[in-house]
Design a protein around this motif. Structure first.
Motif, PDB file in Angstrom:
ATOM      1  N   LEU A 231       0.802  -1.113   0.002  1.00 56.82           N
ATOM      2  CA  LEU A 231       0.053  -0.086  -0.122  1.00 56.82           C
ATOM      3  C   LEU A 231       0.792   1.413   0.237  1.00 56.82           C
ATOM      4  O   LEU A 231       0.396   2.105  -0.499  1.00 56.82           O
ATOM      5  CB  LEU A 231      -0.976   0.101   1.203  1.00 56.82           C
ATOM      6  CG  LEU A 231      -2.129  -0.839   1.046  1.00 56.82           C
ATOM      7  CD1 LEU A 231      -2.839  -1.278   2.514  1.00 56.82           C
ATOM      8  CD2 LEU A 231      -3.133  -0.619   0.035  1.00 56.82           C
ATOM      9  N   ARG A 232       1.994   1.262   0.382  1.00 59.18           N
ATOM     10  CA  ARG A 232       2.816   2.230   0.358  1.00 59.18           C
ATOM     11  C   ARG A 232       3.173   2.832  -1.296  1.00 59.18           C
ATOM     12  O   ARG A 232       3.148   3.942  -1.442  1.00 59.18           O
ATOM     13  CB  ARG A 232       4.493   2.060   0.924  1.00 59.18           C
ATOM     14  CG  ARG A 232       4.346   1.615   2.262  1.00 59.18           C
ATOM     15  CD  ARG A 232       5.758   1.089   2.691  1.00 59.18           C
ATOM     16  NE  ARG A 232       6.491   0.159   1.771  1.00 59.18           N
ATOM     17  CZ  ARG A 232       7.629  -0.237   1.641  1.00 59.18           C
ATOM     18  NH1 ARG A 232       8.549   0.552   2.517  1.00 59.18           N
ATOM     19  NH2 ARG A 232       8.128  -1.115   0.880  1.00 59.18           N
TER      20      ARG A 232
ATOM     21  N   ILE B  61       2.175  15.569   1.008  1.00 55.73           N
ATOM     22  CA  ILE B  61       3.123  15.058   1.858  1.00 55.73           C
ATOM     23  C   ILE B  61       2.962  13.608   2.188  1.00 55.73           C
ATOM     24  O   ILE B  61       1.748  13.481   2.689  1.00 55.73           O
ATOM     25  CB  ILE B  61       3.268  16.156   3.070  1.00 55.73           C
ATOM     26  CG1 ILE B  61       3.644  17.371   2.654  1.00 55.73           C
ATOM     27  CG2 ILE B  61       4.416  15.301   3.940  1.00 55.73           C
ATOM     28  CD1 ILE B  61       3.720  18.279   3.855  1.00 55.73           C
ATOM     29  N   ALA B  62       3.738  12.790   1.886  1.00 54.85           N
ATOM     30  CA  ALA B  62       3.476  11.082   2.340  1.00 54.85           C
ATOM     31  C   ALA B  62       4.388  10.898   3.279  1.00 54.85           C
ATOM     32  O   ALA B  62       5.687  11.076   3.069  1.00 54.85           O
ATOM     33  CB  ALA B  62       3.522  10.615   1.021  1.00 54.85           C
TER      34      ALA B  62
ATOM     35  N   ASN C 240      -0.649   9.415   5.779  1.00 58.03           N
ATOM     36  CA  ASN C 240       0.454   8.537   6.642  1.00 58.03           C
ATOM     37  C   ASN C 240      -0.192   6.896   6.636  1.00 58.03           C
ATOM     38  O   ASN C 240      -1.270   6.661   6.727  1.00 58.03           O
ATOM     39  CB  ASN C 240       0.193   9.054   8.237  1.00 58.03           C
ATOM     40  CG  ASN C 240       1.086   8.322   9.055  1.00 58.03           C
ATOM     41  OD1 ASN C 240       2.304   8.139   8.713  1.00 58.03           O
ATOM     42  ND2 ASN C 240       0.645   8.123  10.247  1.00 58.03           N
ATOM     43  N   VAL C 241       0.718   6.421   6.587  1.00 61.46           N
ATOM     44  CA  VAL C 241       0.553   4.741   6.409  1.00 61.46           C
ATOM     45  C   VAL C 241       1.053   3.992   7.672  1.00 61.46           C
ATOM     46  O   VAL C 241       2.274   4.129   7.606  1.00 61.46           O
ATOM     47  CB  VAL C 241       1.051   4.063   4.869  1.00 61.46           C
ATOM     48  CG1 VAL C 241       0.824   2.514   5.032  1.00 61.46           C
ATOM     49  CG2 VAL C 241       0.421   4.704   3.658  1.00 61.46           C
ATOM     50  N   THR C 242       0.320   3.315   8.143  1.00 65.22           N
ATOM     51  CA  THR C 242       0.886   2.743   9.600  1.00 65.22           C
ATOM     52  C   THR C 242      -0.041   1.332   9.495  1.00 65.22           C
ATOM     53  O   THR C 242      -1.270   0.798   8.791  1.00 65.22           O
ATOM     54  CB  THR C 242       0.404   3.370  10.622  1.00 65.22           C
ATOM     55  OG1 THR C 242      -1.168   3.653  10.820  1.00 65.22           O
ATOM     56  CG2 THR C 242       0.995   4.683  10.636  1.00 65.22           C
TER      57      THR C 242
ATOM     58  N   PHE D 142      -5.564  10.041   5.376  1.00 67.87           N
ATOM     59  CA  PHE D 142      -5.653  11.253   4.403  1.00 67.87           C
ATOM     60  C   PHE D 142      -5.937  12.646   5.462  1.00 67.87           C
ATOM     61  O   PHE D 142      -7.234  12.771   6.066  1.00 67.87           O
ATOM     62  CB  PHE D 142      -6.322  11.464   3.272  1.00 67.87           C
ATOM     63  CG  PHE D 142      -6.019  10.121   2.387  1.00 67.87           C
ATOM     64  CD1 PHE D 142      -5.079  10.281   1.241  1.00 67.87           C
ATOM     65  CD2 PHE D 142      -6.337   8.846   2.528  1.00 67.87           C
ATOM     66  CE1 PHE D 142      -4.881   9.284   0.457  1.00 67.87           C
ATOM     67  CE2 PHE D 142      -6.170   7.734   1.931  1.00 67.87           C
ATOM     68  CZ  PHE D 142      -5.314   7.869   0.766  1.00 67.87           C
ATOM     69  N   ARG D 143      -5.194  13.438   5.672  1.00 71.29           N
ATOM     70  CA  ARG D 143      -5.505  14.635   6.448  1.00 71.29           C
ATOM     71  C   ARG D 143      -5.221  16.011   5.725  1.00 71.29           C
ATOM     72  O   ARG D 143      -4.010  16.198   5.340  1.00 71.29           O
ATOM     73  CB  ARG D 143      -4.836  14.538   7.874  1.00 71.29           C
ATOM     74  CG  ARG D 143      -4.902  15.744   8.700  1.00 71.29           C
ATOM     75  CD  ARG D 143      -4.287  15.694   9.869  1.00 71.29           C
ATOM     76  NE  ARG D 143      -4.647  14.517  10.927  1.00 71.29           N
ATOM     77  CZ  ARG D 143      -5.630  14.375  11.735  1.00 71.29           C
ATOM     78  NH1 ARG D 143      -6.670  15.391  11.854  1.00 71.29           N
ATOM     79  NH2 ARG D 143      -5.845  13.240  12.377  1.00 71.29           N
ATOM     80  N   ASP D 144      -6.260  16.739   5.819  1.00 72.35           N
ATOM     81  CA  ASP D 144      -6.133  17.933   4.781  1.00 72.35           C
ATOM     82  C   ASP D 144      -6.360  19.180   5.913  1.00 72.35           C
ATOM     83  O   ASP D 144      -7.066  18.889   6.895  1.00 72.35           O
ATOM     84  CB  ASP D 144      -7.090  18.023   3.561  1.00 72.35           C
ATOM     85  CG  ASP D 144      -8.312  18.202   4.040  1.00 72.35           C
ATOM     86  OD1 ASP D 144      -8.994  19.008   4.743  1.00 72.35           O
ATOM     87  OD2 ASP D 144      -9.386  17.374   3.633  1.00 72.35           O
ATOM     88  N   THR D 145      -5.973  20.370   5.308  1.00 76.80           N
ATOM     89  CA  THR D 145      -5.970  21.475   5.989  1.00 76.80           C
ATOM     90  C   THR D 145      -7.258  22.547   5.377  1.00 76.80           C
ATOM     91  O   THR D 145      -7.266  23.835   5.193  1.00 76.80           O
ATOM     92  CB  THR D 145      -4.855  22.448   6.036  1.00 76.80           C
ATOM     93  OG1 THR D 145      -4.467  22.688   4.753  1.00 76.80           O
ATOM     94  CG2 THR D 145      -3.699  21.447   6.999  1.00 76.80           C
TER      95      THR D 145
END
Length: 271
Positions: free
Chosen positions: A123-124, A146-147, A188-190, A205-208
């Protein structure tokens, strides 16, 4: 009140053990009630989707045949005329017909059961690939992508095409939420332990962007619900169906003026 806990610090040791057991029972009941609410909401959502799917399939099939006839007639008109203005009008009409045909196809795909062709996928790499596809568009909208990708593989048995569709929809929505003043989309992949057995890979997926109200968030996966003037309201609903078909989960957290976070979780190939 299952939120509150009894404080036993001044009680005898035996009473303290009883109180601690009561506190644990309260926490367990709270978790069980929340889990049952989620299952009930998911069931309601599935029932609505099933009913809408049948309705949508019928409407889409009824629209498709006349649309094909209209397209054929306009194409014939464009070929047979020498008037440049008529040719231009026909070209515009054909573009709009193709747009409608695309919408019909999306409606039909929404109404069909999801068919998965799974393959082991890191998935990365998939996240990186999909973000690169949007990099030029994001730059034009003054959005930074940004990844944060881990060193080790995060593999899952997924349908790569369908999961790419999910990621594309989320990235596109995030960019559109930030087009007024630009911003940042962080991915971010965890991996983590699942609530049941095994592990899951989480892609956040985090947006501003401008964010959403609680009322909008509560309906975000409802078919045909949209806040966009030209939206169909099917994008996130289809994403929900695709992720669920993989045995995964998709969650949205948002606050007006403070951005949105979309988390997709799918079972890890490493259990």
């Amino acid at each position: 009140n299952l939120e509150s806990k009894i404080d036993p610090k001044n009680d005898p040791e035996e009473i303290q053990r009883i109180v601690q057991a009561i506190n644990r029972l309260g926490a367990t009941l709270k978790e069980k009630i929340e889990r049952e609410k989620k299952i009930e909401n998911d069931l309601r959502h599935s029932e609505r989707l099933a009913s809408l799917g049948r309705l949508v399939a019928g409407v889409a099939h009824e629209v498709r045949n006349p649309l094909a006839t209209i397209r054929l007639r306009v194409q014939m008109c464009r070929r047979e005329t020498d008037n440049s203005r008529v040719k231009e009008s026909c070209s515009v009409a054909l573009e709009e017909i193709e747009r409608l045909n695309g919408m019909v196809n999306r409606l039909l795909s929404f109404s069909r059961p999801v068919q998965l062709h799974r393959e082991s996928t890191d998935l990365r790499n998939l996240v990186k690939e999909r973000m690169e596809c949007f990099r030029e568009r994001a730059s034009k909208c003054r959005v930074s992508l940004i990844a944060s990708l881990p060193q080790d593989e995060k593999t899952s048995a997924i349908d790569k095409g369908h999961m790419a569709q999910v990621f594309d929809n989320i990235i596109q929505n995030a960019i559109e939420a930030m087009t007024d003043a630009g911003g940042t989309l962080s991915v971010n992949v965890t991996s983590q332990e699942a609530a049941g057995n095994g592990k899951v890979v989480g892609i956040e997926f985090r947006d501003t962007g401008k964010g959403m109200s609680p009322e909008v968030v509560s309906r975000i996966f409802d078919p045909f619900f949209t806040t966009k003037p030209s939206g169909t309201g099917l994008g996130l609903s289809i994403c929900h169906e695709l992720v669920t078909a993989h045995g995964g989960d998709i969650e949205v957290e948002s606050e007006e003026g403070r951005g949105t976070s979309v988390r997709v979780s799918v079972p890890s190939a490493h259990g």
